[in-house]
Every structure is written in structure tokens, then in C-alpha cells.
Design an enzyme around this catalytic site. Structure first.
Site, PDB file in Angstrom:
ATOM      1  N   SER A 253      37.777  19.250  58.091  1.00 58.29           N
ATOM      2  CA  SER A 253      36.557  19.391  57.307  1.00 58.29           C
ATOM      3  C   SER A 253      36.479  20.775  56.699  1.00 58.29           C
ATOM      4  O   SER A 253      37.176  21.706  57.115  1.00 58.29           O
ATOM      5  CB  SER A 253      35.336  19.183  58.200  1.00 58.29           C
ATOM      6  OG  SER A 253      35.250  20.279  59.086  1.00 58.29           O
ATOM      7  N   LYS A 254      35.636  20.903  55.704  1.00 58.22           N
ATOM      8  CA  LYS A 254      35.469  22.169  55.012  1.00 58.22           C
ATOM      9  C   LYS A 254      34.909  23.211  55.994  1.00 58.22           C
ATOM     10  O   LYS A 254      35.282  24.365  55.978  1.00 58.22           O
ATOM     11  CB  LYS A 254      34.504  21.978  53.854  1.00 58.22           C
ATOM     12  CG  LYS A 254      34.383  23.176  52.986  1.00 58.22           C
ATOM     13  CD  LYS A 254      34.162  22.799  51.542  1.00 58.22           C
ATOM     14  CE  LYS A 254      34.109  24.026  50.675  1.00 58.22           C
ATOM     15  NZ  LYS A 254      35.363  24.685  50.452  1.00 58.22           N
ATOM     16  N   ARG A 255      34.022  22.724  56.838  1.00 61.60           N
ATOM     17  CA  ARG A 255      33.352  23.624  57.772  1.00 61.60           C
ATOM     18  C   ARG A 255      34.366  24.372  58.651  1.00 61.60           C
ATOM     19  O   ARG A 255      34.242  25.557  58.899  1.00 61.60           O
ATOM     20  CB  ARG A 255      32.378  22.813  58.629  1.00 61.60           C
ATOM     21  CG  ARG A 255      31.293  23.622  59.287  1.00 61.60           C
ATOM     22  CD  ARG A 255      30.193  22.700  59.782  1.00 61.60           C
ATOM     23  NE  ARG A 255      30.751  21.505  60.415  1.00 61.60           N
ATOM     24  CZ  ARG A 255      31.085  21.416  61.685  1.00 61.60           C
ATOM     25  NH1 ARG A 255      30.888  22.422  62.479  1.00 61.60           N
ATOM     26  NH2 ARG A 255      31.595  20.291  62.168  1.00 61.60           N
ATOM     27  N   GLY A 257      37.197  25.134  57.892  1.00 61.60           N
ATOM     28  CA  GLY A 257      37.987  26.064  57.076  1.00 61.60           C
ATOM     29  C   GLY A 257      39.391  25.614  56.730  1.00 61.60           C
ATOM     30  O   GLY A 257      40.123  26.340  56.093  1.00 61.60           O
TER      31      GLY A 257
END
Ligand code: GLU
Length: 483
Positions: A253-255, A257
Site C-alpha cells: 500500500s501507499k501508506r 511506502g
């Protein structure tokens, strides 16, 4: 036969790690045997189209070194290489009609409402298996609907009986019941093909021999196989890749990184290190080596060694790998990439090259630099307790003594180069008949105010210069006197 692979991204944004791995494996499979690698843009889902996404694709391919032989900006004999342009040329409609002629596809005029009513819930999941309602329309009915301008789609006609099998080079033989396969849409009501149809037509027309993609496509592949069979075309070799998860076994996920190549570059990773690391997400070479240039990967890449169990994206490992690349990278390029981080925290006129040289073997990613060198800019307000170090045999008394004795020597010293400082301080240490640590620990503490620093007292003083080094030593003396 020439091995031909293709990377077929949809221009929807940044290049996700999974997509980059697909591109890389396609590239390596082709290059390993001197084959050809094609870039095809799959932009038939106009709603998902993202302005600027094409540039991201071109840029990422360039930055990762995945040079292709044919693509939108590299004409070959299978163009155009952008699906929307192929729509304009009528390619998909022509092939869809061919299937209609053969009875392998049919026009469907069902309304949204009717399709909605066909939805059922199976195991908590809403699915829609089309009931072949329009398969039974007569030629005249179809023509009348078309003449009346009724919106339509073209669907694949999959028999309800029997099974469909195919062989995936990673997952082996896969067989499904045809009754489970939906009569999927090939041409949408806007005249555009679905991905499901366009990929088969294009892979055939572009003479693709190996199709590599994420295993989320495994369940659709029987439908593609049926299309190949319906056309009488030879299917390509299928290579489906395992899922990539984060350290907690969740989807990337983007979270966390690690979602895209650009995110990673923004975090300070080097493209070559990212590519090297991504190559190992699901594939391993025969030996235990882990550091490979793209050229070495081309030599080593044997795709049959791809593993089908999920690959875990381990940030700690990527950081380590990046550090290995920083250590060996060419100094000028390192400087170009690292200097902005030095300038973020150092505004004084110091010798940046010396700081950079000091950092080259001591960081994993470039942003690590900031926190490690901030003391050059300003002496932190450190605790006097730091002078006490059991192993170095230092305490506040002997530290004060050393600093007070060193001060006049260092005031007299003009040459603050590394070697000169080493000579003069070693001379003092030898004369005093103490271990190096007794002198160097307090000195380094005074000039840095930090428990750990890149480099020792000499390196730091050389960079700080005479005036600032002396100022810091005097502050240290004051601190020790007042404790
Ligand atoms: N356009 C598809 C995607 O971006 C490509 C899938 C494939 O490689 O066939 O996911």
C-alpha cells in the site's frame, strides 16, 4: 522462433512495484535469449485514464533501464502500440465480428436493469453470470436492433458444458469447468474493447510468445484460451507471477511506502537498487548472490526459477541493498544525488565534498544523511554525562583534563588537515601515556555533541576548521567545569 514479450501498462498513474516486476521479468525473459521486448499502452478503460501517466511510463522505463524495441515512440511492424489508436483503426471490432461470424461471440442488447437482475450472491460475493439471453436473437432481430441504433455489447460465447485447460509455466496445468466462465464482454457499448479481449488480439497480432502478468489474471486465462481457440491461434506461453505482500503479509500500500517506483525514488532509493531488489521478488538465482546489475540479471535470469509462493517486500533488505549500491557508486553521481540532502541541513560554508566522502559508506538511503550530519551546522545541546564512557575509561574529570591540555596545543596548531591533526594529537596521547580512547572520546564528544558520528574526531575537526573546533572544545570545558 524469436521470443517476444510485452509490457502492457494501463496509464493510470505511478508504476506500482508489481507492475515494475512484470515489466522487468518480461524484459529479462526476452533479453536472456536475445529476443524482443515491446511496450504497449492499454488505455481502453477511458475512465481510468490519467493525464500525464504516459510520461510516467516512459520515464520509469528509461530510469530503470528497461529499453524496449517497439513501442508508441519506437515504431515497429505491429503498430500502433497504443490501444486507443488501434480502436480508431477498427482492429478490435474487425476481430470481434469475425468471432460473431463463427458463432463464438454474439451481440447483446440487454439493458443495465436486466443485467442487474441477473446478479446473485455466491459465498458472500456478488457475481453476474450472463444467461445467454441475446444468444438466441435471430439475424433479423439483431439487424433491426442495430438499425434502430440500440446500444450493444459483443459477448464471448462460452459453452456451458465441458472444461477448458491450459498450462502455466509457473502454476502448472489448470482446468476449469466452462459453466463457471462468464460470457464476458469483448466490445463495450462505447465501441472500445475490454482489456480481456484486446490483450488476446494484440498479443497475437504483435507475435508475443511469452505473456507475463500477476496471478490475479490466472482465473481469466481460461477465457483467453477459449478466444485463442475460437480464432484458431496458438496461445503464448503463460507465466503468472506470485503476489507481492508487505512485511505483514498485506497487499502493498501507499501508506507503507512501497507502492510505486516513484515513491521509492522519492524516499531516496537508487533506481538500480530498486530494480535489483524487485528482480528478487519471486525469483532467485542458482547461487546465493543478491547484488546484480541489469546486465548480470539478463545473463542469469531463468524464468523457470520463479517461485509461486507470495513474495514479501522487505524494506529493511531494500535499504541494505541500497546502501551497497551507494558504497560502490561513482562519486560524481553520488554527489549529485546526495548533495541536496547535505544542503538541507548545512547552510554554513563547509567542505561538502569531505562530508559527502565521509557519508558514502555510512548510509543506506540518501535522507539518512540529514540526521547524521546536522551537528556540523550547530553543536547540539548535549548532556555532560556523554563524556563518561566505561569502555573508553573516561569520566568528567579526565575528560576535562584532556580538553584543557589539548586546547593550547590546538590553538597553536595551524594546519587542520586530517593528517596534521592526527600527528599532533597522537603525539600528545603518547606523551601522556594513555590509551587513544581517553583522548579521542572527550575530543569527539566536544566537537560533535553526539554519541555516534560519521567519522572520528580528526575527520570532524578537519571539516569544522580551527575556529569552530576550538569554540566547541571551549564549550565542552565550560560544561565539564560546571557539572
Ligand atoms: N493493462 C494490464 C494492467 O496494467 C496489463 C495486464 C497484462 O499484462 O496483460 O494490469
Amino acid at each position: 522462433m524469436v521470443v517476444r514479450t510485452r509490457y502492457a501498462p494501463s496509464p493510470t498513474g505511478r508504476m506500482h512495484v508489481g507492475n515494475l516486476r512484470t515489466a522487468l521479468y518480461e524484459y529479462l525473459i526476452a533479453r536472456h535469449v536475445g529476443g524482443e521486448f515491446v511496450l504497449r499502452i492499454e488505455d481502453t478503460d477511458q475512465e481510468r485514464f490519467f493525464e500525464g501517466a504516459l510520461d510516467i511510463i516512459y520515464r520509469t522505463m528509461e530510469e530503470t533501464g528497461l529499453d524496449y524495441d517497439e513501442g508508441p515512440d519506437k515504431p515497429g511492424d505491429c503498430g500502433p502500440y497504443v490501444q486507443s489508436e488501434r480502436v480508431t483503426e477498427g482492429i478490435y471490432m474487425k476481430y470481434a465480428k469475425m468471432l460473431v461470424e463463427k458463432g463464438e461471440a454474439y451481440y447483446c442488447f440487454c439493458t443495465k436493469e436486466r443485467l442487474e437482475s441477473l446478479k446473485t450472491t455466491v459465498a458472500g460475493k456478488e457475481i453476474m453470470l450472463y444467461d445467454k439471453h441475446c444468444l438466441h436473437l435471430s439475424k433479423e432481430e439483431i439487424q433491426a436492433n442495430l438499425d434502430a441504433g440500440m446500444p450493444f455489447v459483443i459477448r464471448q460465447n462460452i459453452p456451458n458444458e465441458g472444461t477448458t485447460s491450459f498450462f502455466d509455466d509457473i502454476y502448472g496445468e489448470i482446468t476449469v469447468e466452462n459453466a463457471e466462465l462468464d460470457d464476458m464482454v469483448l466490445i463495450k457499448s462505447d465501441g472500445y474493447p475490454t482489456y480481456n479481449f484486446a490483450n488476446v488480439v494484440d498479443d497475437h497480432l504483435m507475435r508475443i510468445t511469452h505473456v507475463v502478468r500477476g496471478n490475479e489474471y490466472l482465473s481469466s486465462t481460461p477465457k483467453y484460451i477459449r478466444l485463442y481457440q475460437a480464432f484458431g491461434w496458438e496461445p503464448p506461453v503463460f507465466v503468472h507471477l506470485p503476489l507481492i505482500t508487505d512485511e505483514e503479509h498485506h497487499k502493498l500500500s501507499k501508506r507503507s511506502g512501497h507502492s510505486s517506483f516513484e515513491d521509492l525514488v522519492e524516499q531516496g532509493f537508487i533506481p538500480e537498487a530498486i530494480v535489483n531488489y524487485i528482480a528478487l521478488l519471486g525469483w532467485s538465482p542458482e547461487d546465493n548472490n543478491e547484488i546484480f546489475s541489469l546486465k548480470e540479471l539478463i545473463e542469469k535470469f531463468d524464468y523457470t526459477r520463479i517461485n509461486k509462493s507470495p513474495a514479501v517486500f522487505d524494506m529493511v533488505k531494500l535499504r541494505w541493498m541500497n546502501g551497497e549500491y551507494v558504497k560502490t557508486m561513482d562519486y560524481d553521481r553520488y554527489k549529485e544525488m546526495a548533495l541536496p540532502y547535505v544542503k538541507q541541513v548545512i547552510h554554513k560554508e563547509l567542505d561538502f565534498d569531505k562530508i559527502l566522502e565521509l557519508m558514502k559508506t555510512r548510509i543506506e538511503i540518501f535522507p539518512d544523511i540529514c540526521e547524521k550530519i546536522d551537528f556540523f551546522e550547530e553543536l547540539p545541546d548535549y548532556d555532560v554525562e556523554m563524556y563518561t564512557h566505561k569502555k573508553m575509561k573516561t569520566n568528567s574529570e579526565n575528560s576535562l583534563e584532556v580538553l584543557e591540555e589539548l586546547l593550547p596545543i590546538l590553538e597553536k596548531q595551524e594546519d587542520y588537515s586530517l593528517d596534521a591533526l592526527r600527528d599532533v594529537i597522537t603525539e600528545y596521547t603518547v606523551k601522556k601515556e594513555v590509551k587513544n580512547g581517553v583522548v579521542l572520546w572527550p575530543l569527539r564528544t566536544a566537537v560533535s555533541g553526539k554519541q555516534s558520528t560519521p567519522g572520528g574526531a580528526f575527520e570532524i575537526m578537519e571539516i569544522l576548521g580551527k575556529e569552530e573546533s576550538l569554540r566547541r572544545i571551549r564549550i565542552g570545558i565550560e560544561k565539564l567545569k560546571n557539572c
